[in-house]
Design a protein around this motif. Structure first.
Motif, short mmCIF file in Angstrom:
data_model
loop_
_atom_site.label_atom_id
_atom_site.label_comp_id
_atom_site.label_asym_id
_atom_site.label_seq_id
_atom_site.Cartn_x
_atom_site.Cartn_y
_atom_site.Cartn_z
N GLY A 31 27.87 -33.73 -57.68
CA GLY A 31 27.66 -32.32 -57.36
C GLY A 31 28.89 -31.54 -57.74
O GLY A 31 30.00 -31.88 -57.33
N ILE A 32 28.71 -30.50 -58.53
CA ILE A 32 29.81 -29.68 -59.02
C ILE A 32 29.61 -28.25 -58.52
O ILE A 32 28.53 -27.68 -58.70
CB ILE A 32 29.86 -29.68 -60.56
CG1 ILE A 32 29.98 -31.11 -61.12
CG2 ILE A 32 30.98 -28.78 -61.08
CD1 ILE A 32 31.26 -31.83 -60.79
N VAL A 33 30.65 -27.68 -57.93
CA VAL A 33 30.54 -26.29 -57.47
C VAL A 33 30.41 -25.36 -58.68
O VAL A 33 29.47 -24.58 -58.76
CB VAL A 33 31.75 -25.89 -56.59
CG1 VAL A 33 31.68 -24.42 -56.21
CG2 VAL A 33 31.78 -26.76 -55.32
N VAL A 34 31.33 -25.44 -59.64
CA VAL A 34 31.30 -24.60 -60.83
C VAL A 34 31.44 -25.47 -62.07
O VAL A 34 32.45 -26.15 -62.24
CB VAL A 34 32.43 -23.54 -60.81
CG1 VAL A 34 32.42 -22.72 -62.10
CG2 VAL A 34 32.29 -22.63 -59.59
N GLU A 35 30.43 -25.43 -62.91
CA GLU A 35 30.47 -26.16 -64.19
C GLU A 35 30.76 -25.18 -65.31
O GLU A 35 30.06 -24.18 -65.47
CB GLU A 35 29.14 -26.85 -64.46
CG GLU A 35 29.10 -27.57 -65.78
CD GLU A 35 27.78 -28.27 -66.07
OE1 GLU A 35 27.60 -28.72 -67.21
OE2 GLU A 35 26.95 -28.38 -65.15
N LYS A 36 31.82 -25.46 -66.06
CA LYS A 36 32.08 -24.69 -67.26
C LYS A 36 31.25 -25.35 -68.37
O LYS A 36 31.70 -26.28 -69.03
CB LYS A 36 33.58 -24.67 -67.57
CG LYS A 36 34.37 -23.91 -66.51
CD LYS A 36 35.76 -23.53 -66.94
CE LYS A 36 36.72 -24.67 -66.89
NZ LYS A 36 38.09 -24.32 -67.25
N ALA A 37 30.02 -24.85 -68.53
CA ALA A 37 29.04 -25.47 -69.42
C ALA A 37 29.44 -25.36 -70.89
O ALA A 37 28.91 -26.10 -71.72
CB ALA A 37 27.66 -24.84 -69.19
N PHE A 38 30.39 -24.49 -71.21
CA PHE A 38 30.86 -24.37 -72.59
C PHE A 38 31.87 -25.46 -72.93
O PHE A 38 32.29 -25.59 -74.08
CB PHE A 38 31.46 -22.98 -72.85
CG PHE A 38 32.60 -22.63 -71.93
CD1 PHE A 38 33.91 -22.93 -72.28
CD2 PHE A 38 32.36 -21.99 -70.73
CE1 PHE A 38 34.96 -22.61 -71.44
CE2 PHE A 38 33.41 -21.65 -69.88
CZ PHE A 38 34.71 -21.96 -70.23
N GLN A 39 32.28 -26.26 -71.93
CA GLN A 39 33.12 -27.42 -72.18
C GLN A 39 32.26 -28.67 -71.97
O GLN A 39 31.21 -28.63 -71.33
CB GLN A 39 34.34 -27.39 -71.26
CG GLN A 39 35.29 -26.26 -71.68
CD GLN A 39 36.48 -26.10 -70.77
OE1 GLN A 39 36.32 -25.76 -69.61
NE2 GLN A 39 37.67 -26.32 -71.30
N ALA A 40 32.68 -29.78 -72.49
CA ALA A 40 31.81 -30.95 -72.66
C ALA A 40 31.56 -31.81 -71.43
O ALA A 40 30.66 -32.64 -71.43
CB ALA A 40 32.37 -31.84 -73.77
N GLY A 41 32.33 -31.65 -70.34
CA GLY A 41 32.28 -32.58 -69.22
C GLY A 41 30.90 -32.86 -68.65
O GLY A 41 30.46 -34.01 -68.60
N GLY A 42 30.20 -31.84 -68.19
CA GLY A 42 28.88 -32.04 -67.58
C GLY A 42 27.88 -32.61 -68.56
O GLY A 42 27.11 -33.52 -68.22
#
Length: 189
Positions: free
Chosen positions: A151-162
């Motif tokens: 569970g992630i509070v804020v995902e920076k979807a423009f970066q590859a992690g998620g």
């Protein structure tokens, strides 16, 4: 979570196309009521997954992880970044880079706190490149426990992690996804 999006728009600041400062929301000042809502949301999303422990990395992930563990009625375990004088010498340890801190640190969990019988929910505040998440996943795997999801509070979807974690077949639930910080503007996905 619309309330979280609203608070991000009102109380965060874009430092660059890659960095969002959220000190007034989750990284230094914590709103207990909003954090409890986050915990309830994560607990609802993973209510049927047999979670036995919630795990996070110190320090900014602790409030959301704590409230999630509280709602689920399970212990919270957090990976330490610094060894203390009274630390258990028998630990799982992984070296991970930090995107926002610009350093490499060790994260550690005492071996008695994870077992092969555990079903783990990993909660974190932000995911960018996913380095800390991958390090914690390696610790969970080495312990023999099962990772039920993240569970992630804020995902920076423009970066590859998620995206990379999802491609590995890991369930990732984000409360908010940010598509871009270009030109100082926050764009949600």
């Amino acid at each position: 979570m619309e309330k979280l999006k609203q608070r991000i728009m009102e109380q965060s600041s874009v430092l660059s196309n890659d960095v969002l400062r959220m000190d007034a929301i989750i990284n230094q000042q914590v709103d207990p009521a909003l954090t409890m809502e986050m915990g309830h949301e994560f607990a609802n999303r993973y209510a049927e997954d047999g979670i036995t422990k919630v795990v996070t990395v110190e320090s900014s992930g602790i409030p959301a992880a704590f409230t999630t563990a509280y709602v689920l009625g399970v212990p919270l375990v957090f990976a330490r970044r610094k060894k203390t004088l009274i630390a258990d010498p028998d630990v799982y340890c992984e070296r991970v880079p930090s995107f926002t801190k610009g350093i490499v640190t060790d994260i550690m969990i005492s071996k008695p706190f994870l077992s092969k019988e555990d079903r783990i929910l990993f909660i974190d505040d932000i995911i960018a490149n996913g380095d800390a998440a991958r390090g914690l996943i390696r610790i969970i795997e080495r312990s023999g426990a099962t990772l039920a999801g993240i569970g992630i509070v804020v995902e920076k979807a423009f970066q590859a992690g998620g995206k990379l974690l999802r491609e590995q077949g890991i369930r990732v639930e984000s409360l908010v996804q940010i598509a871009s910080l270009d030109n100082g503007e926050i764009t949600f996905k």
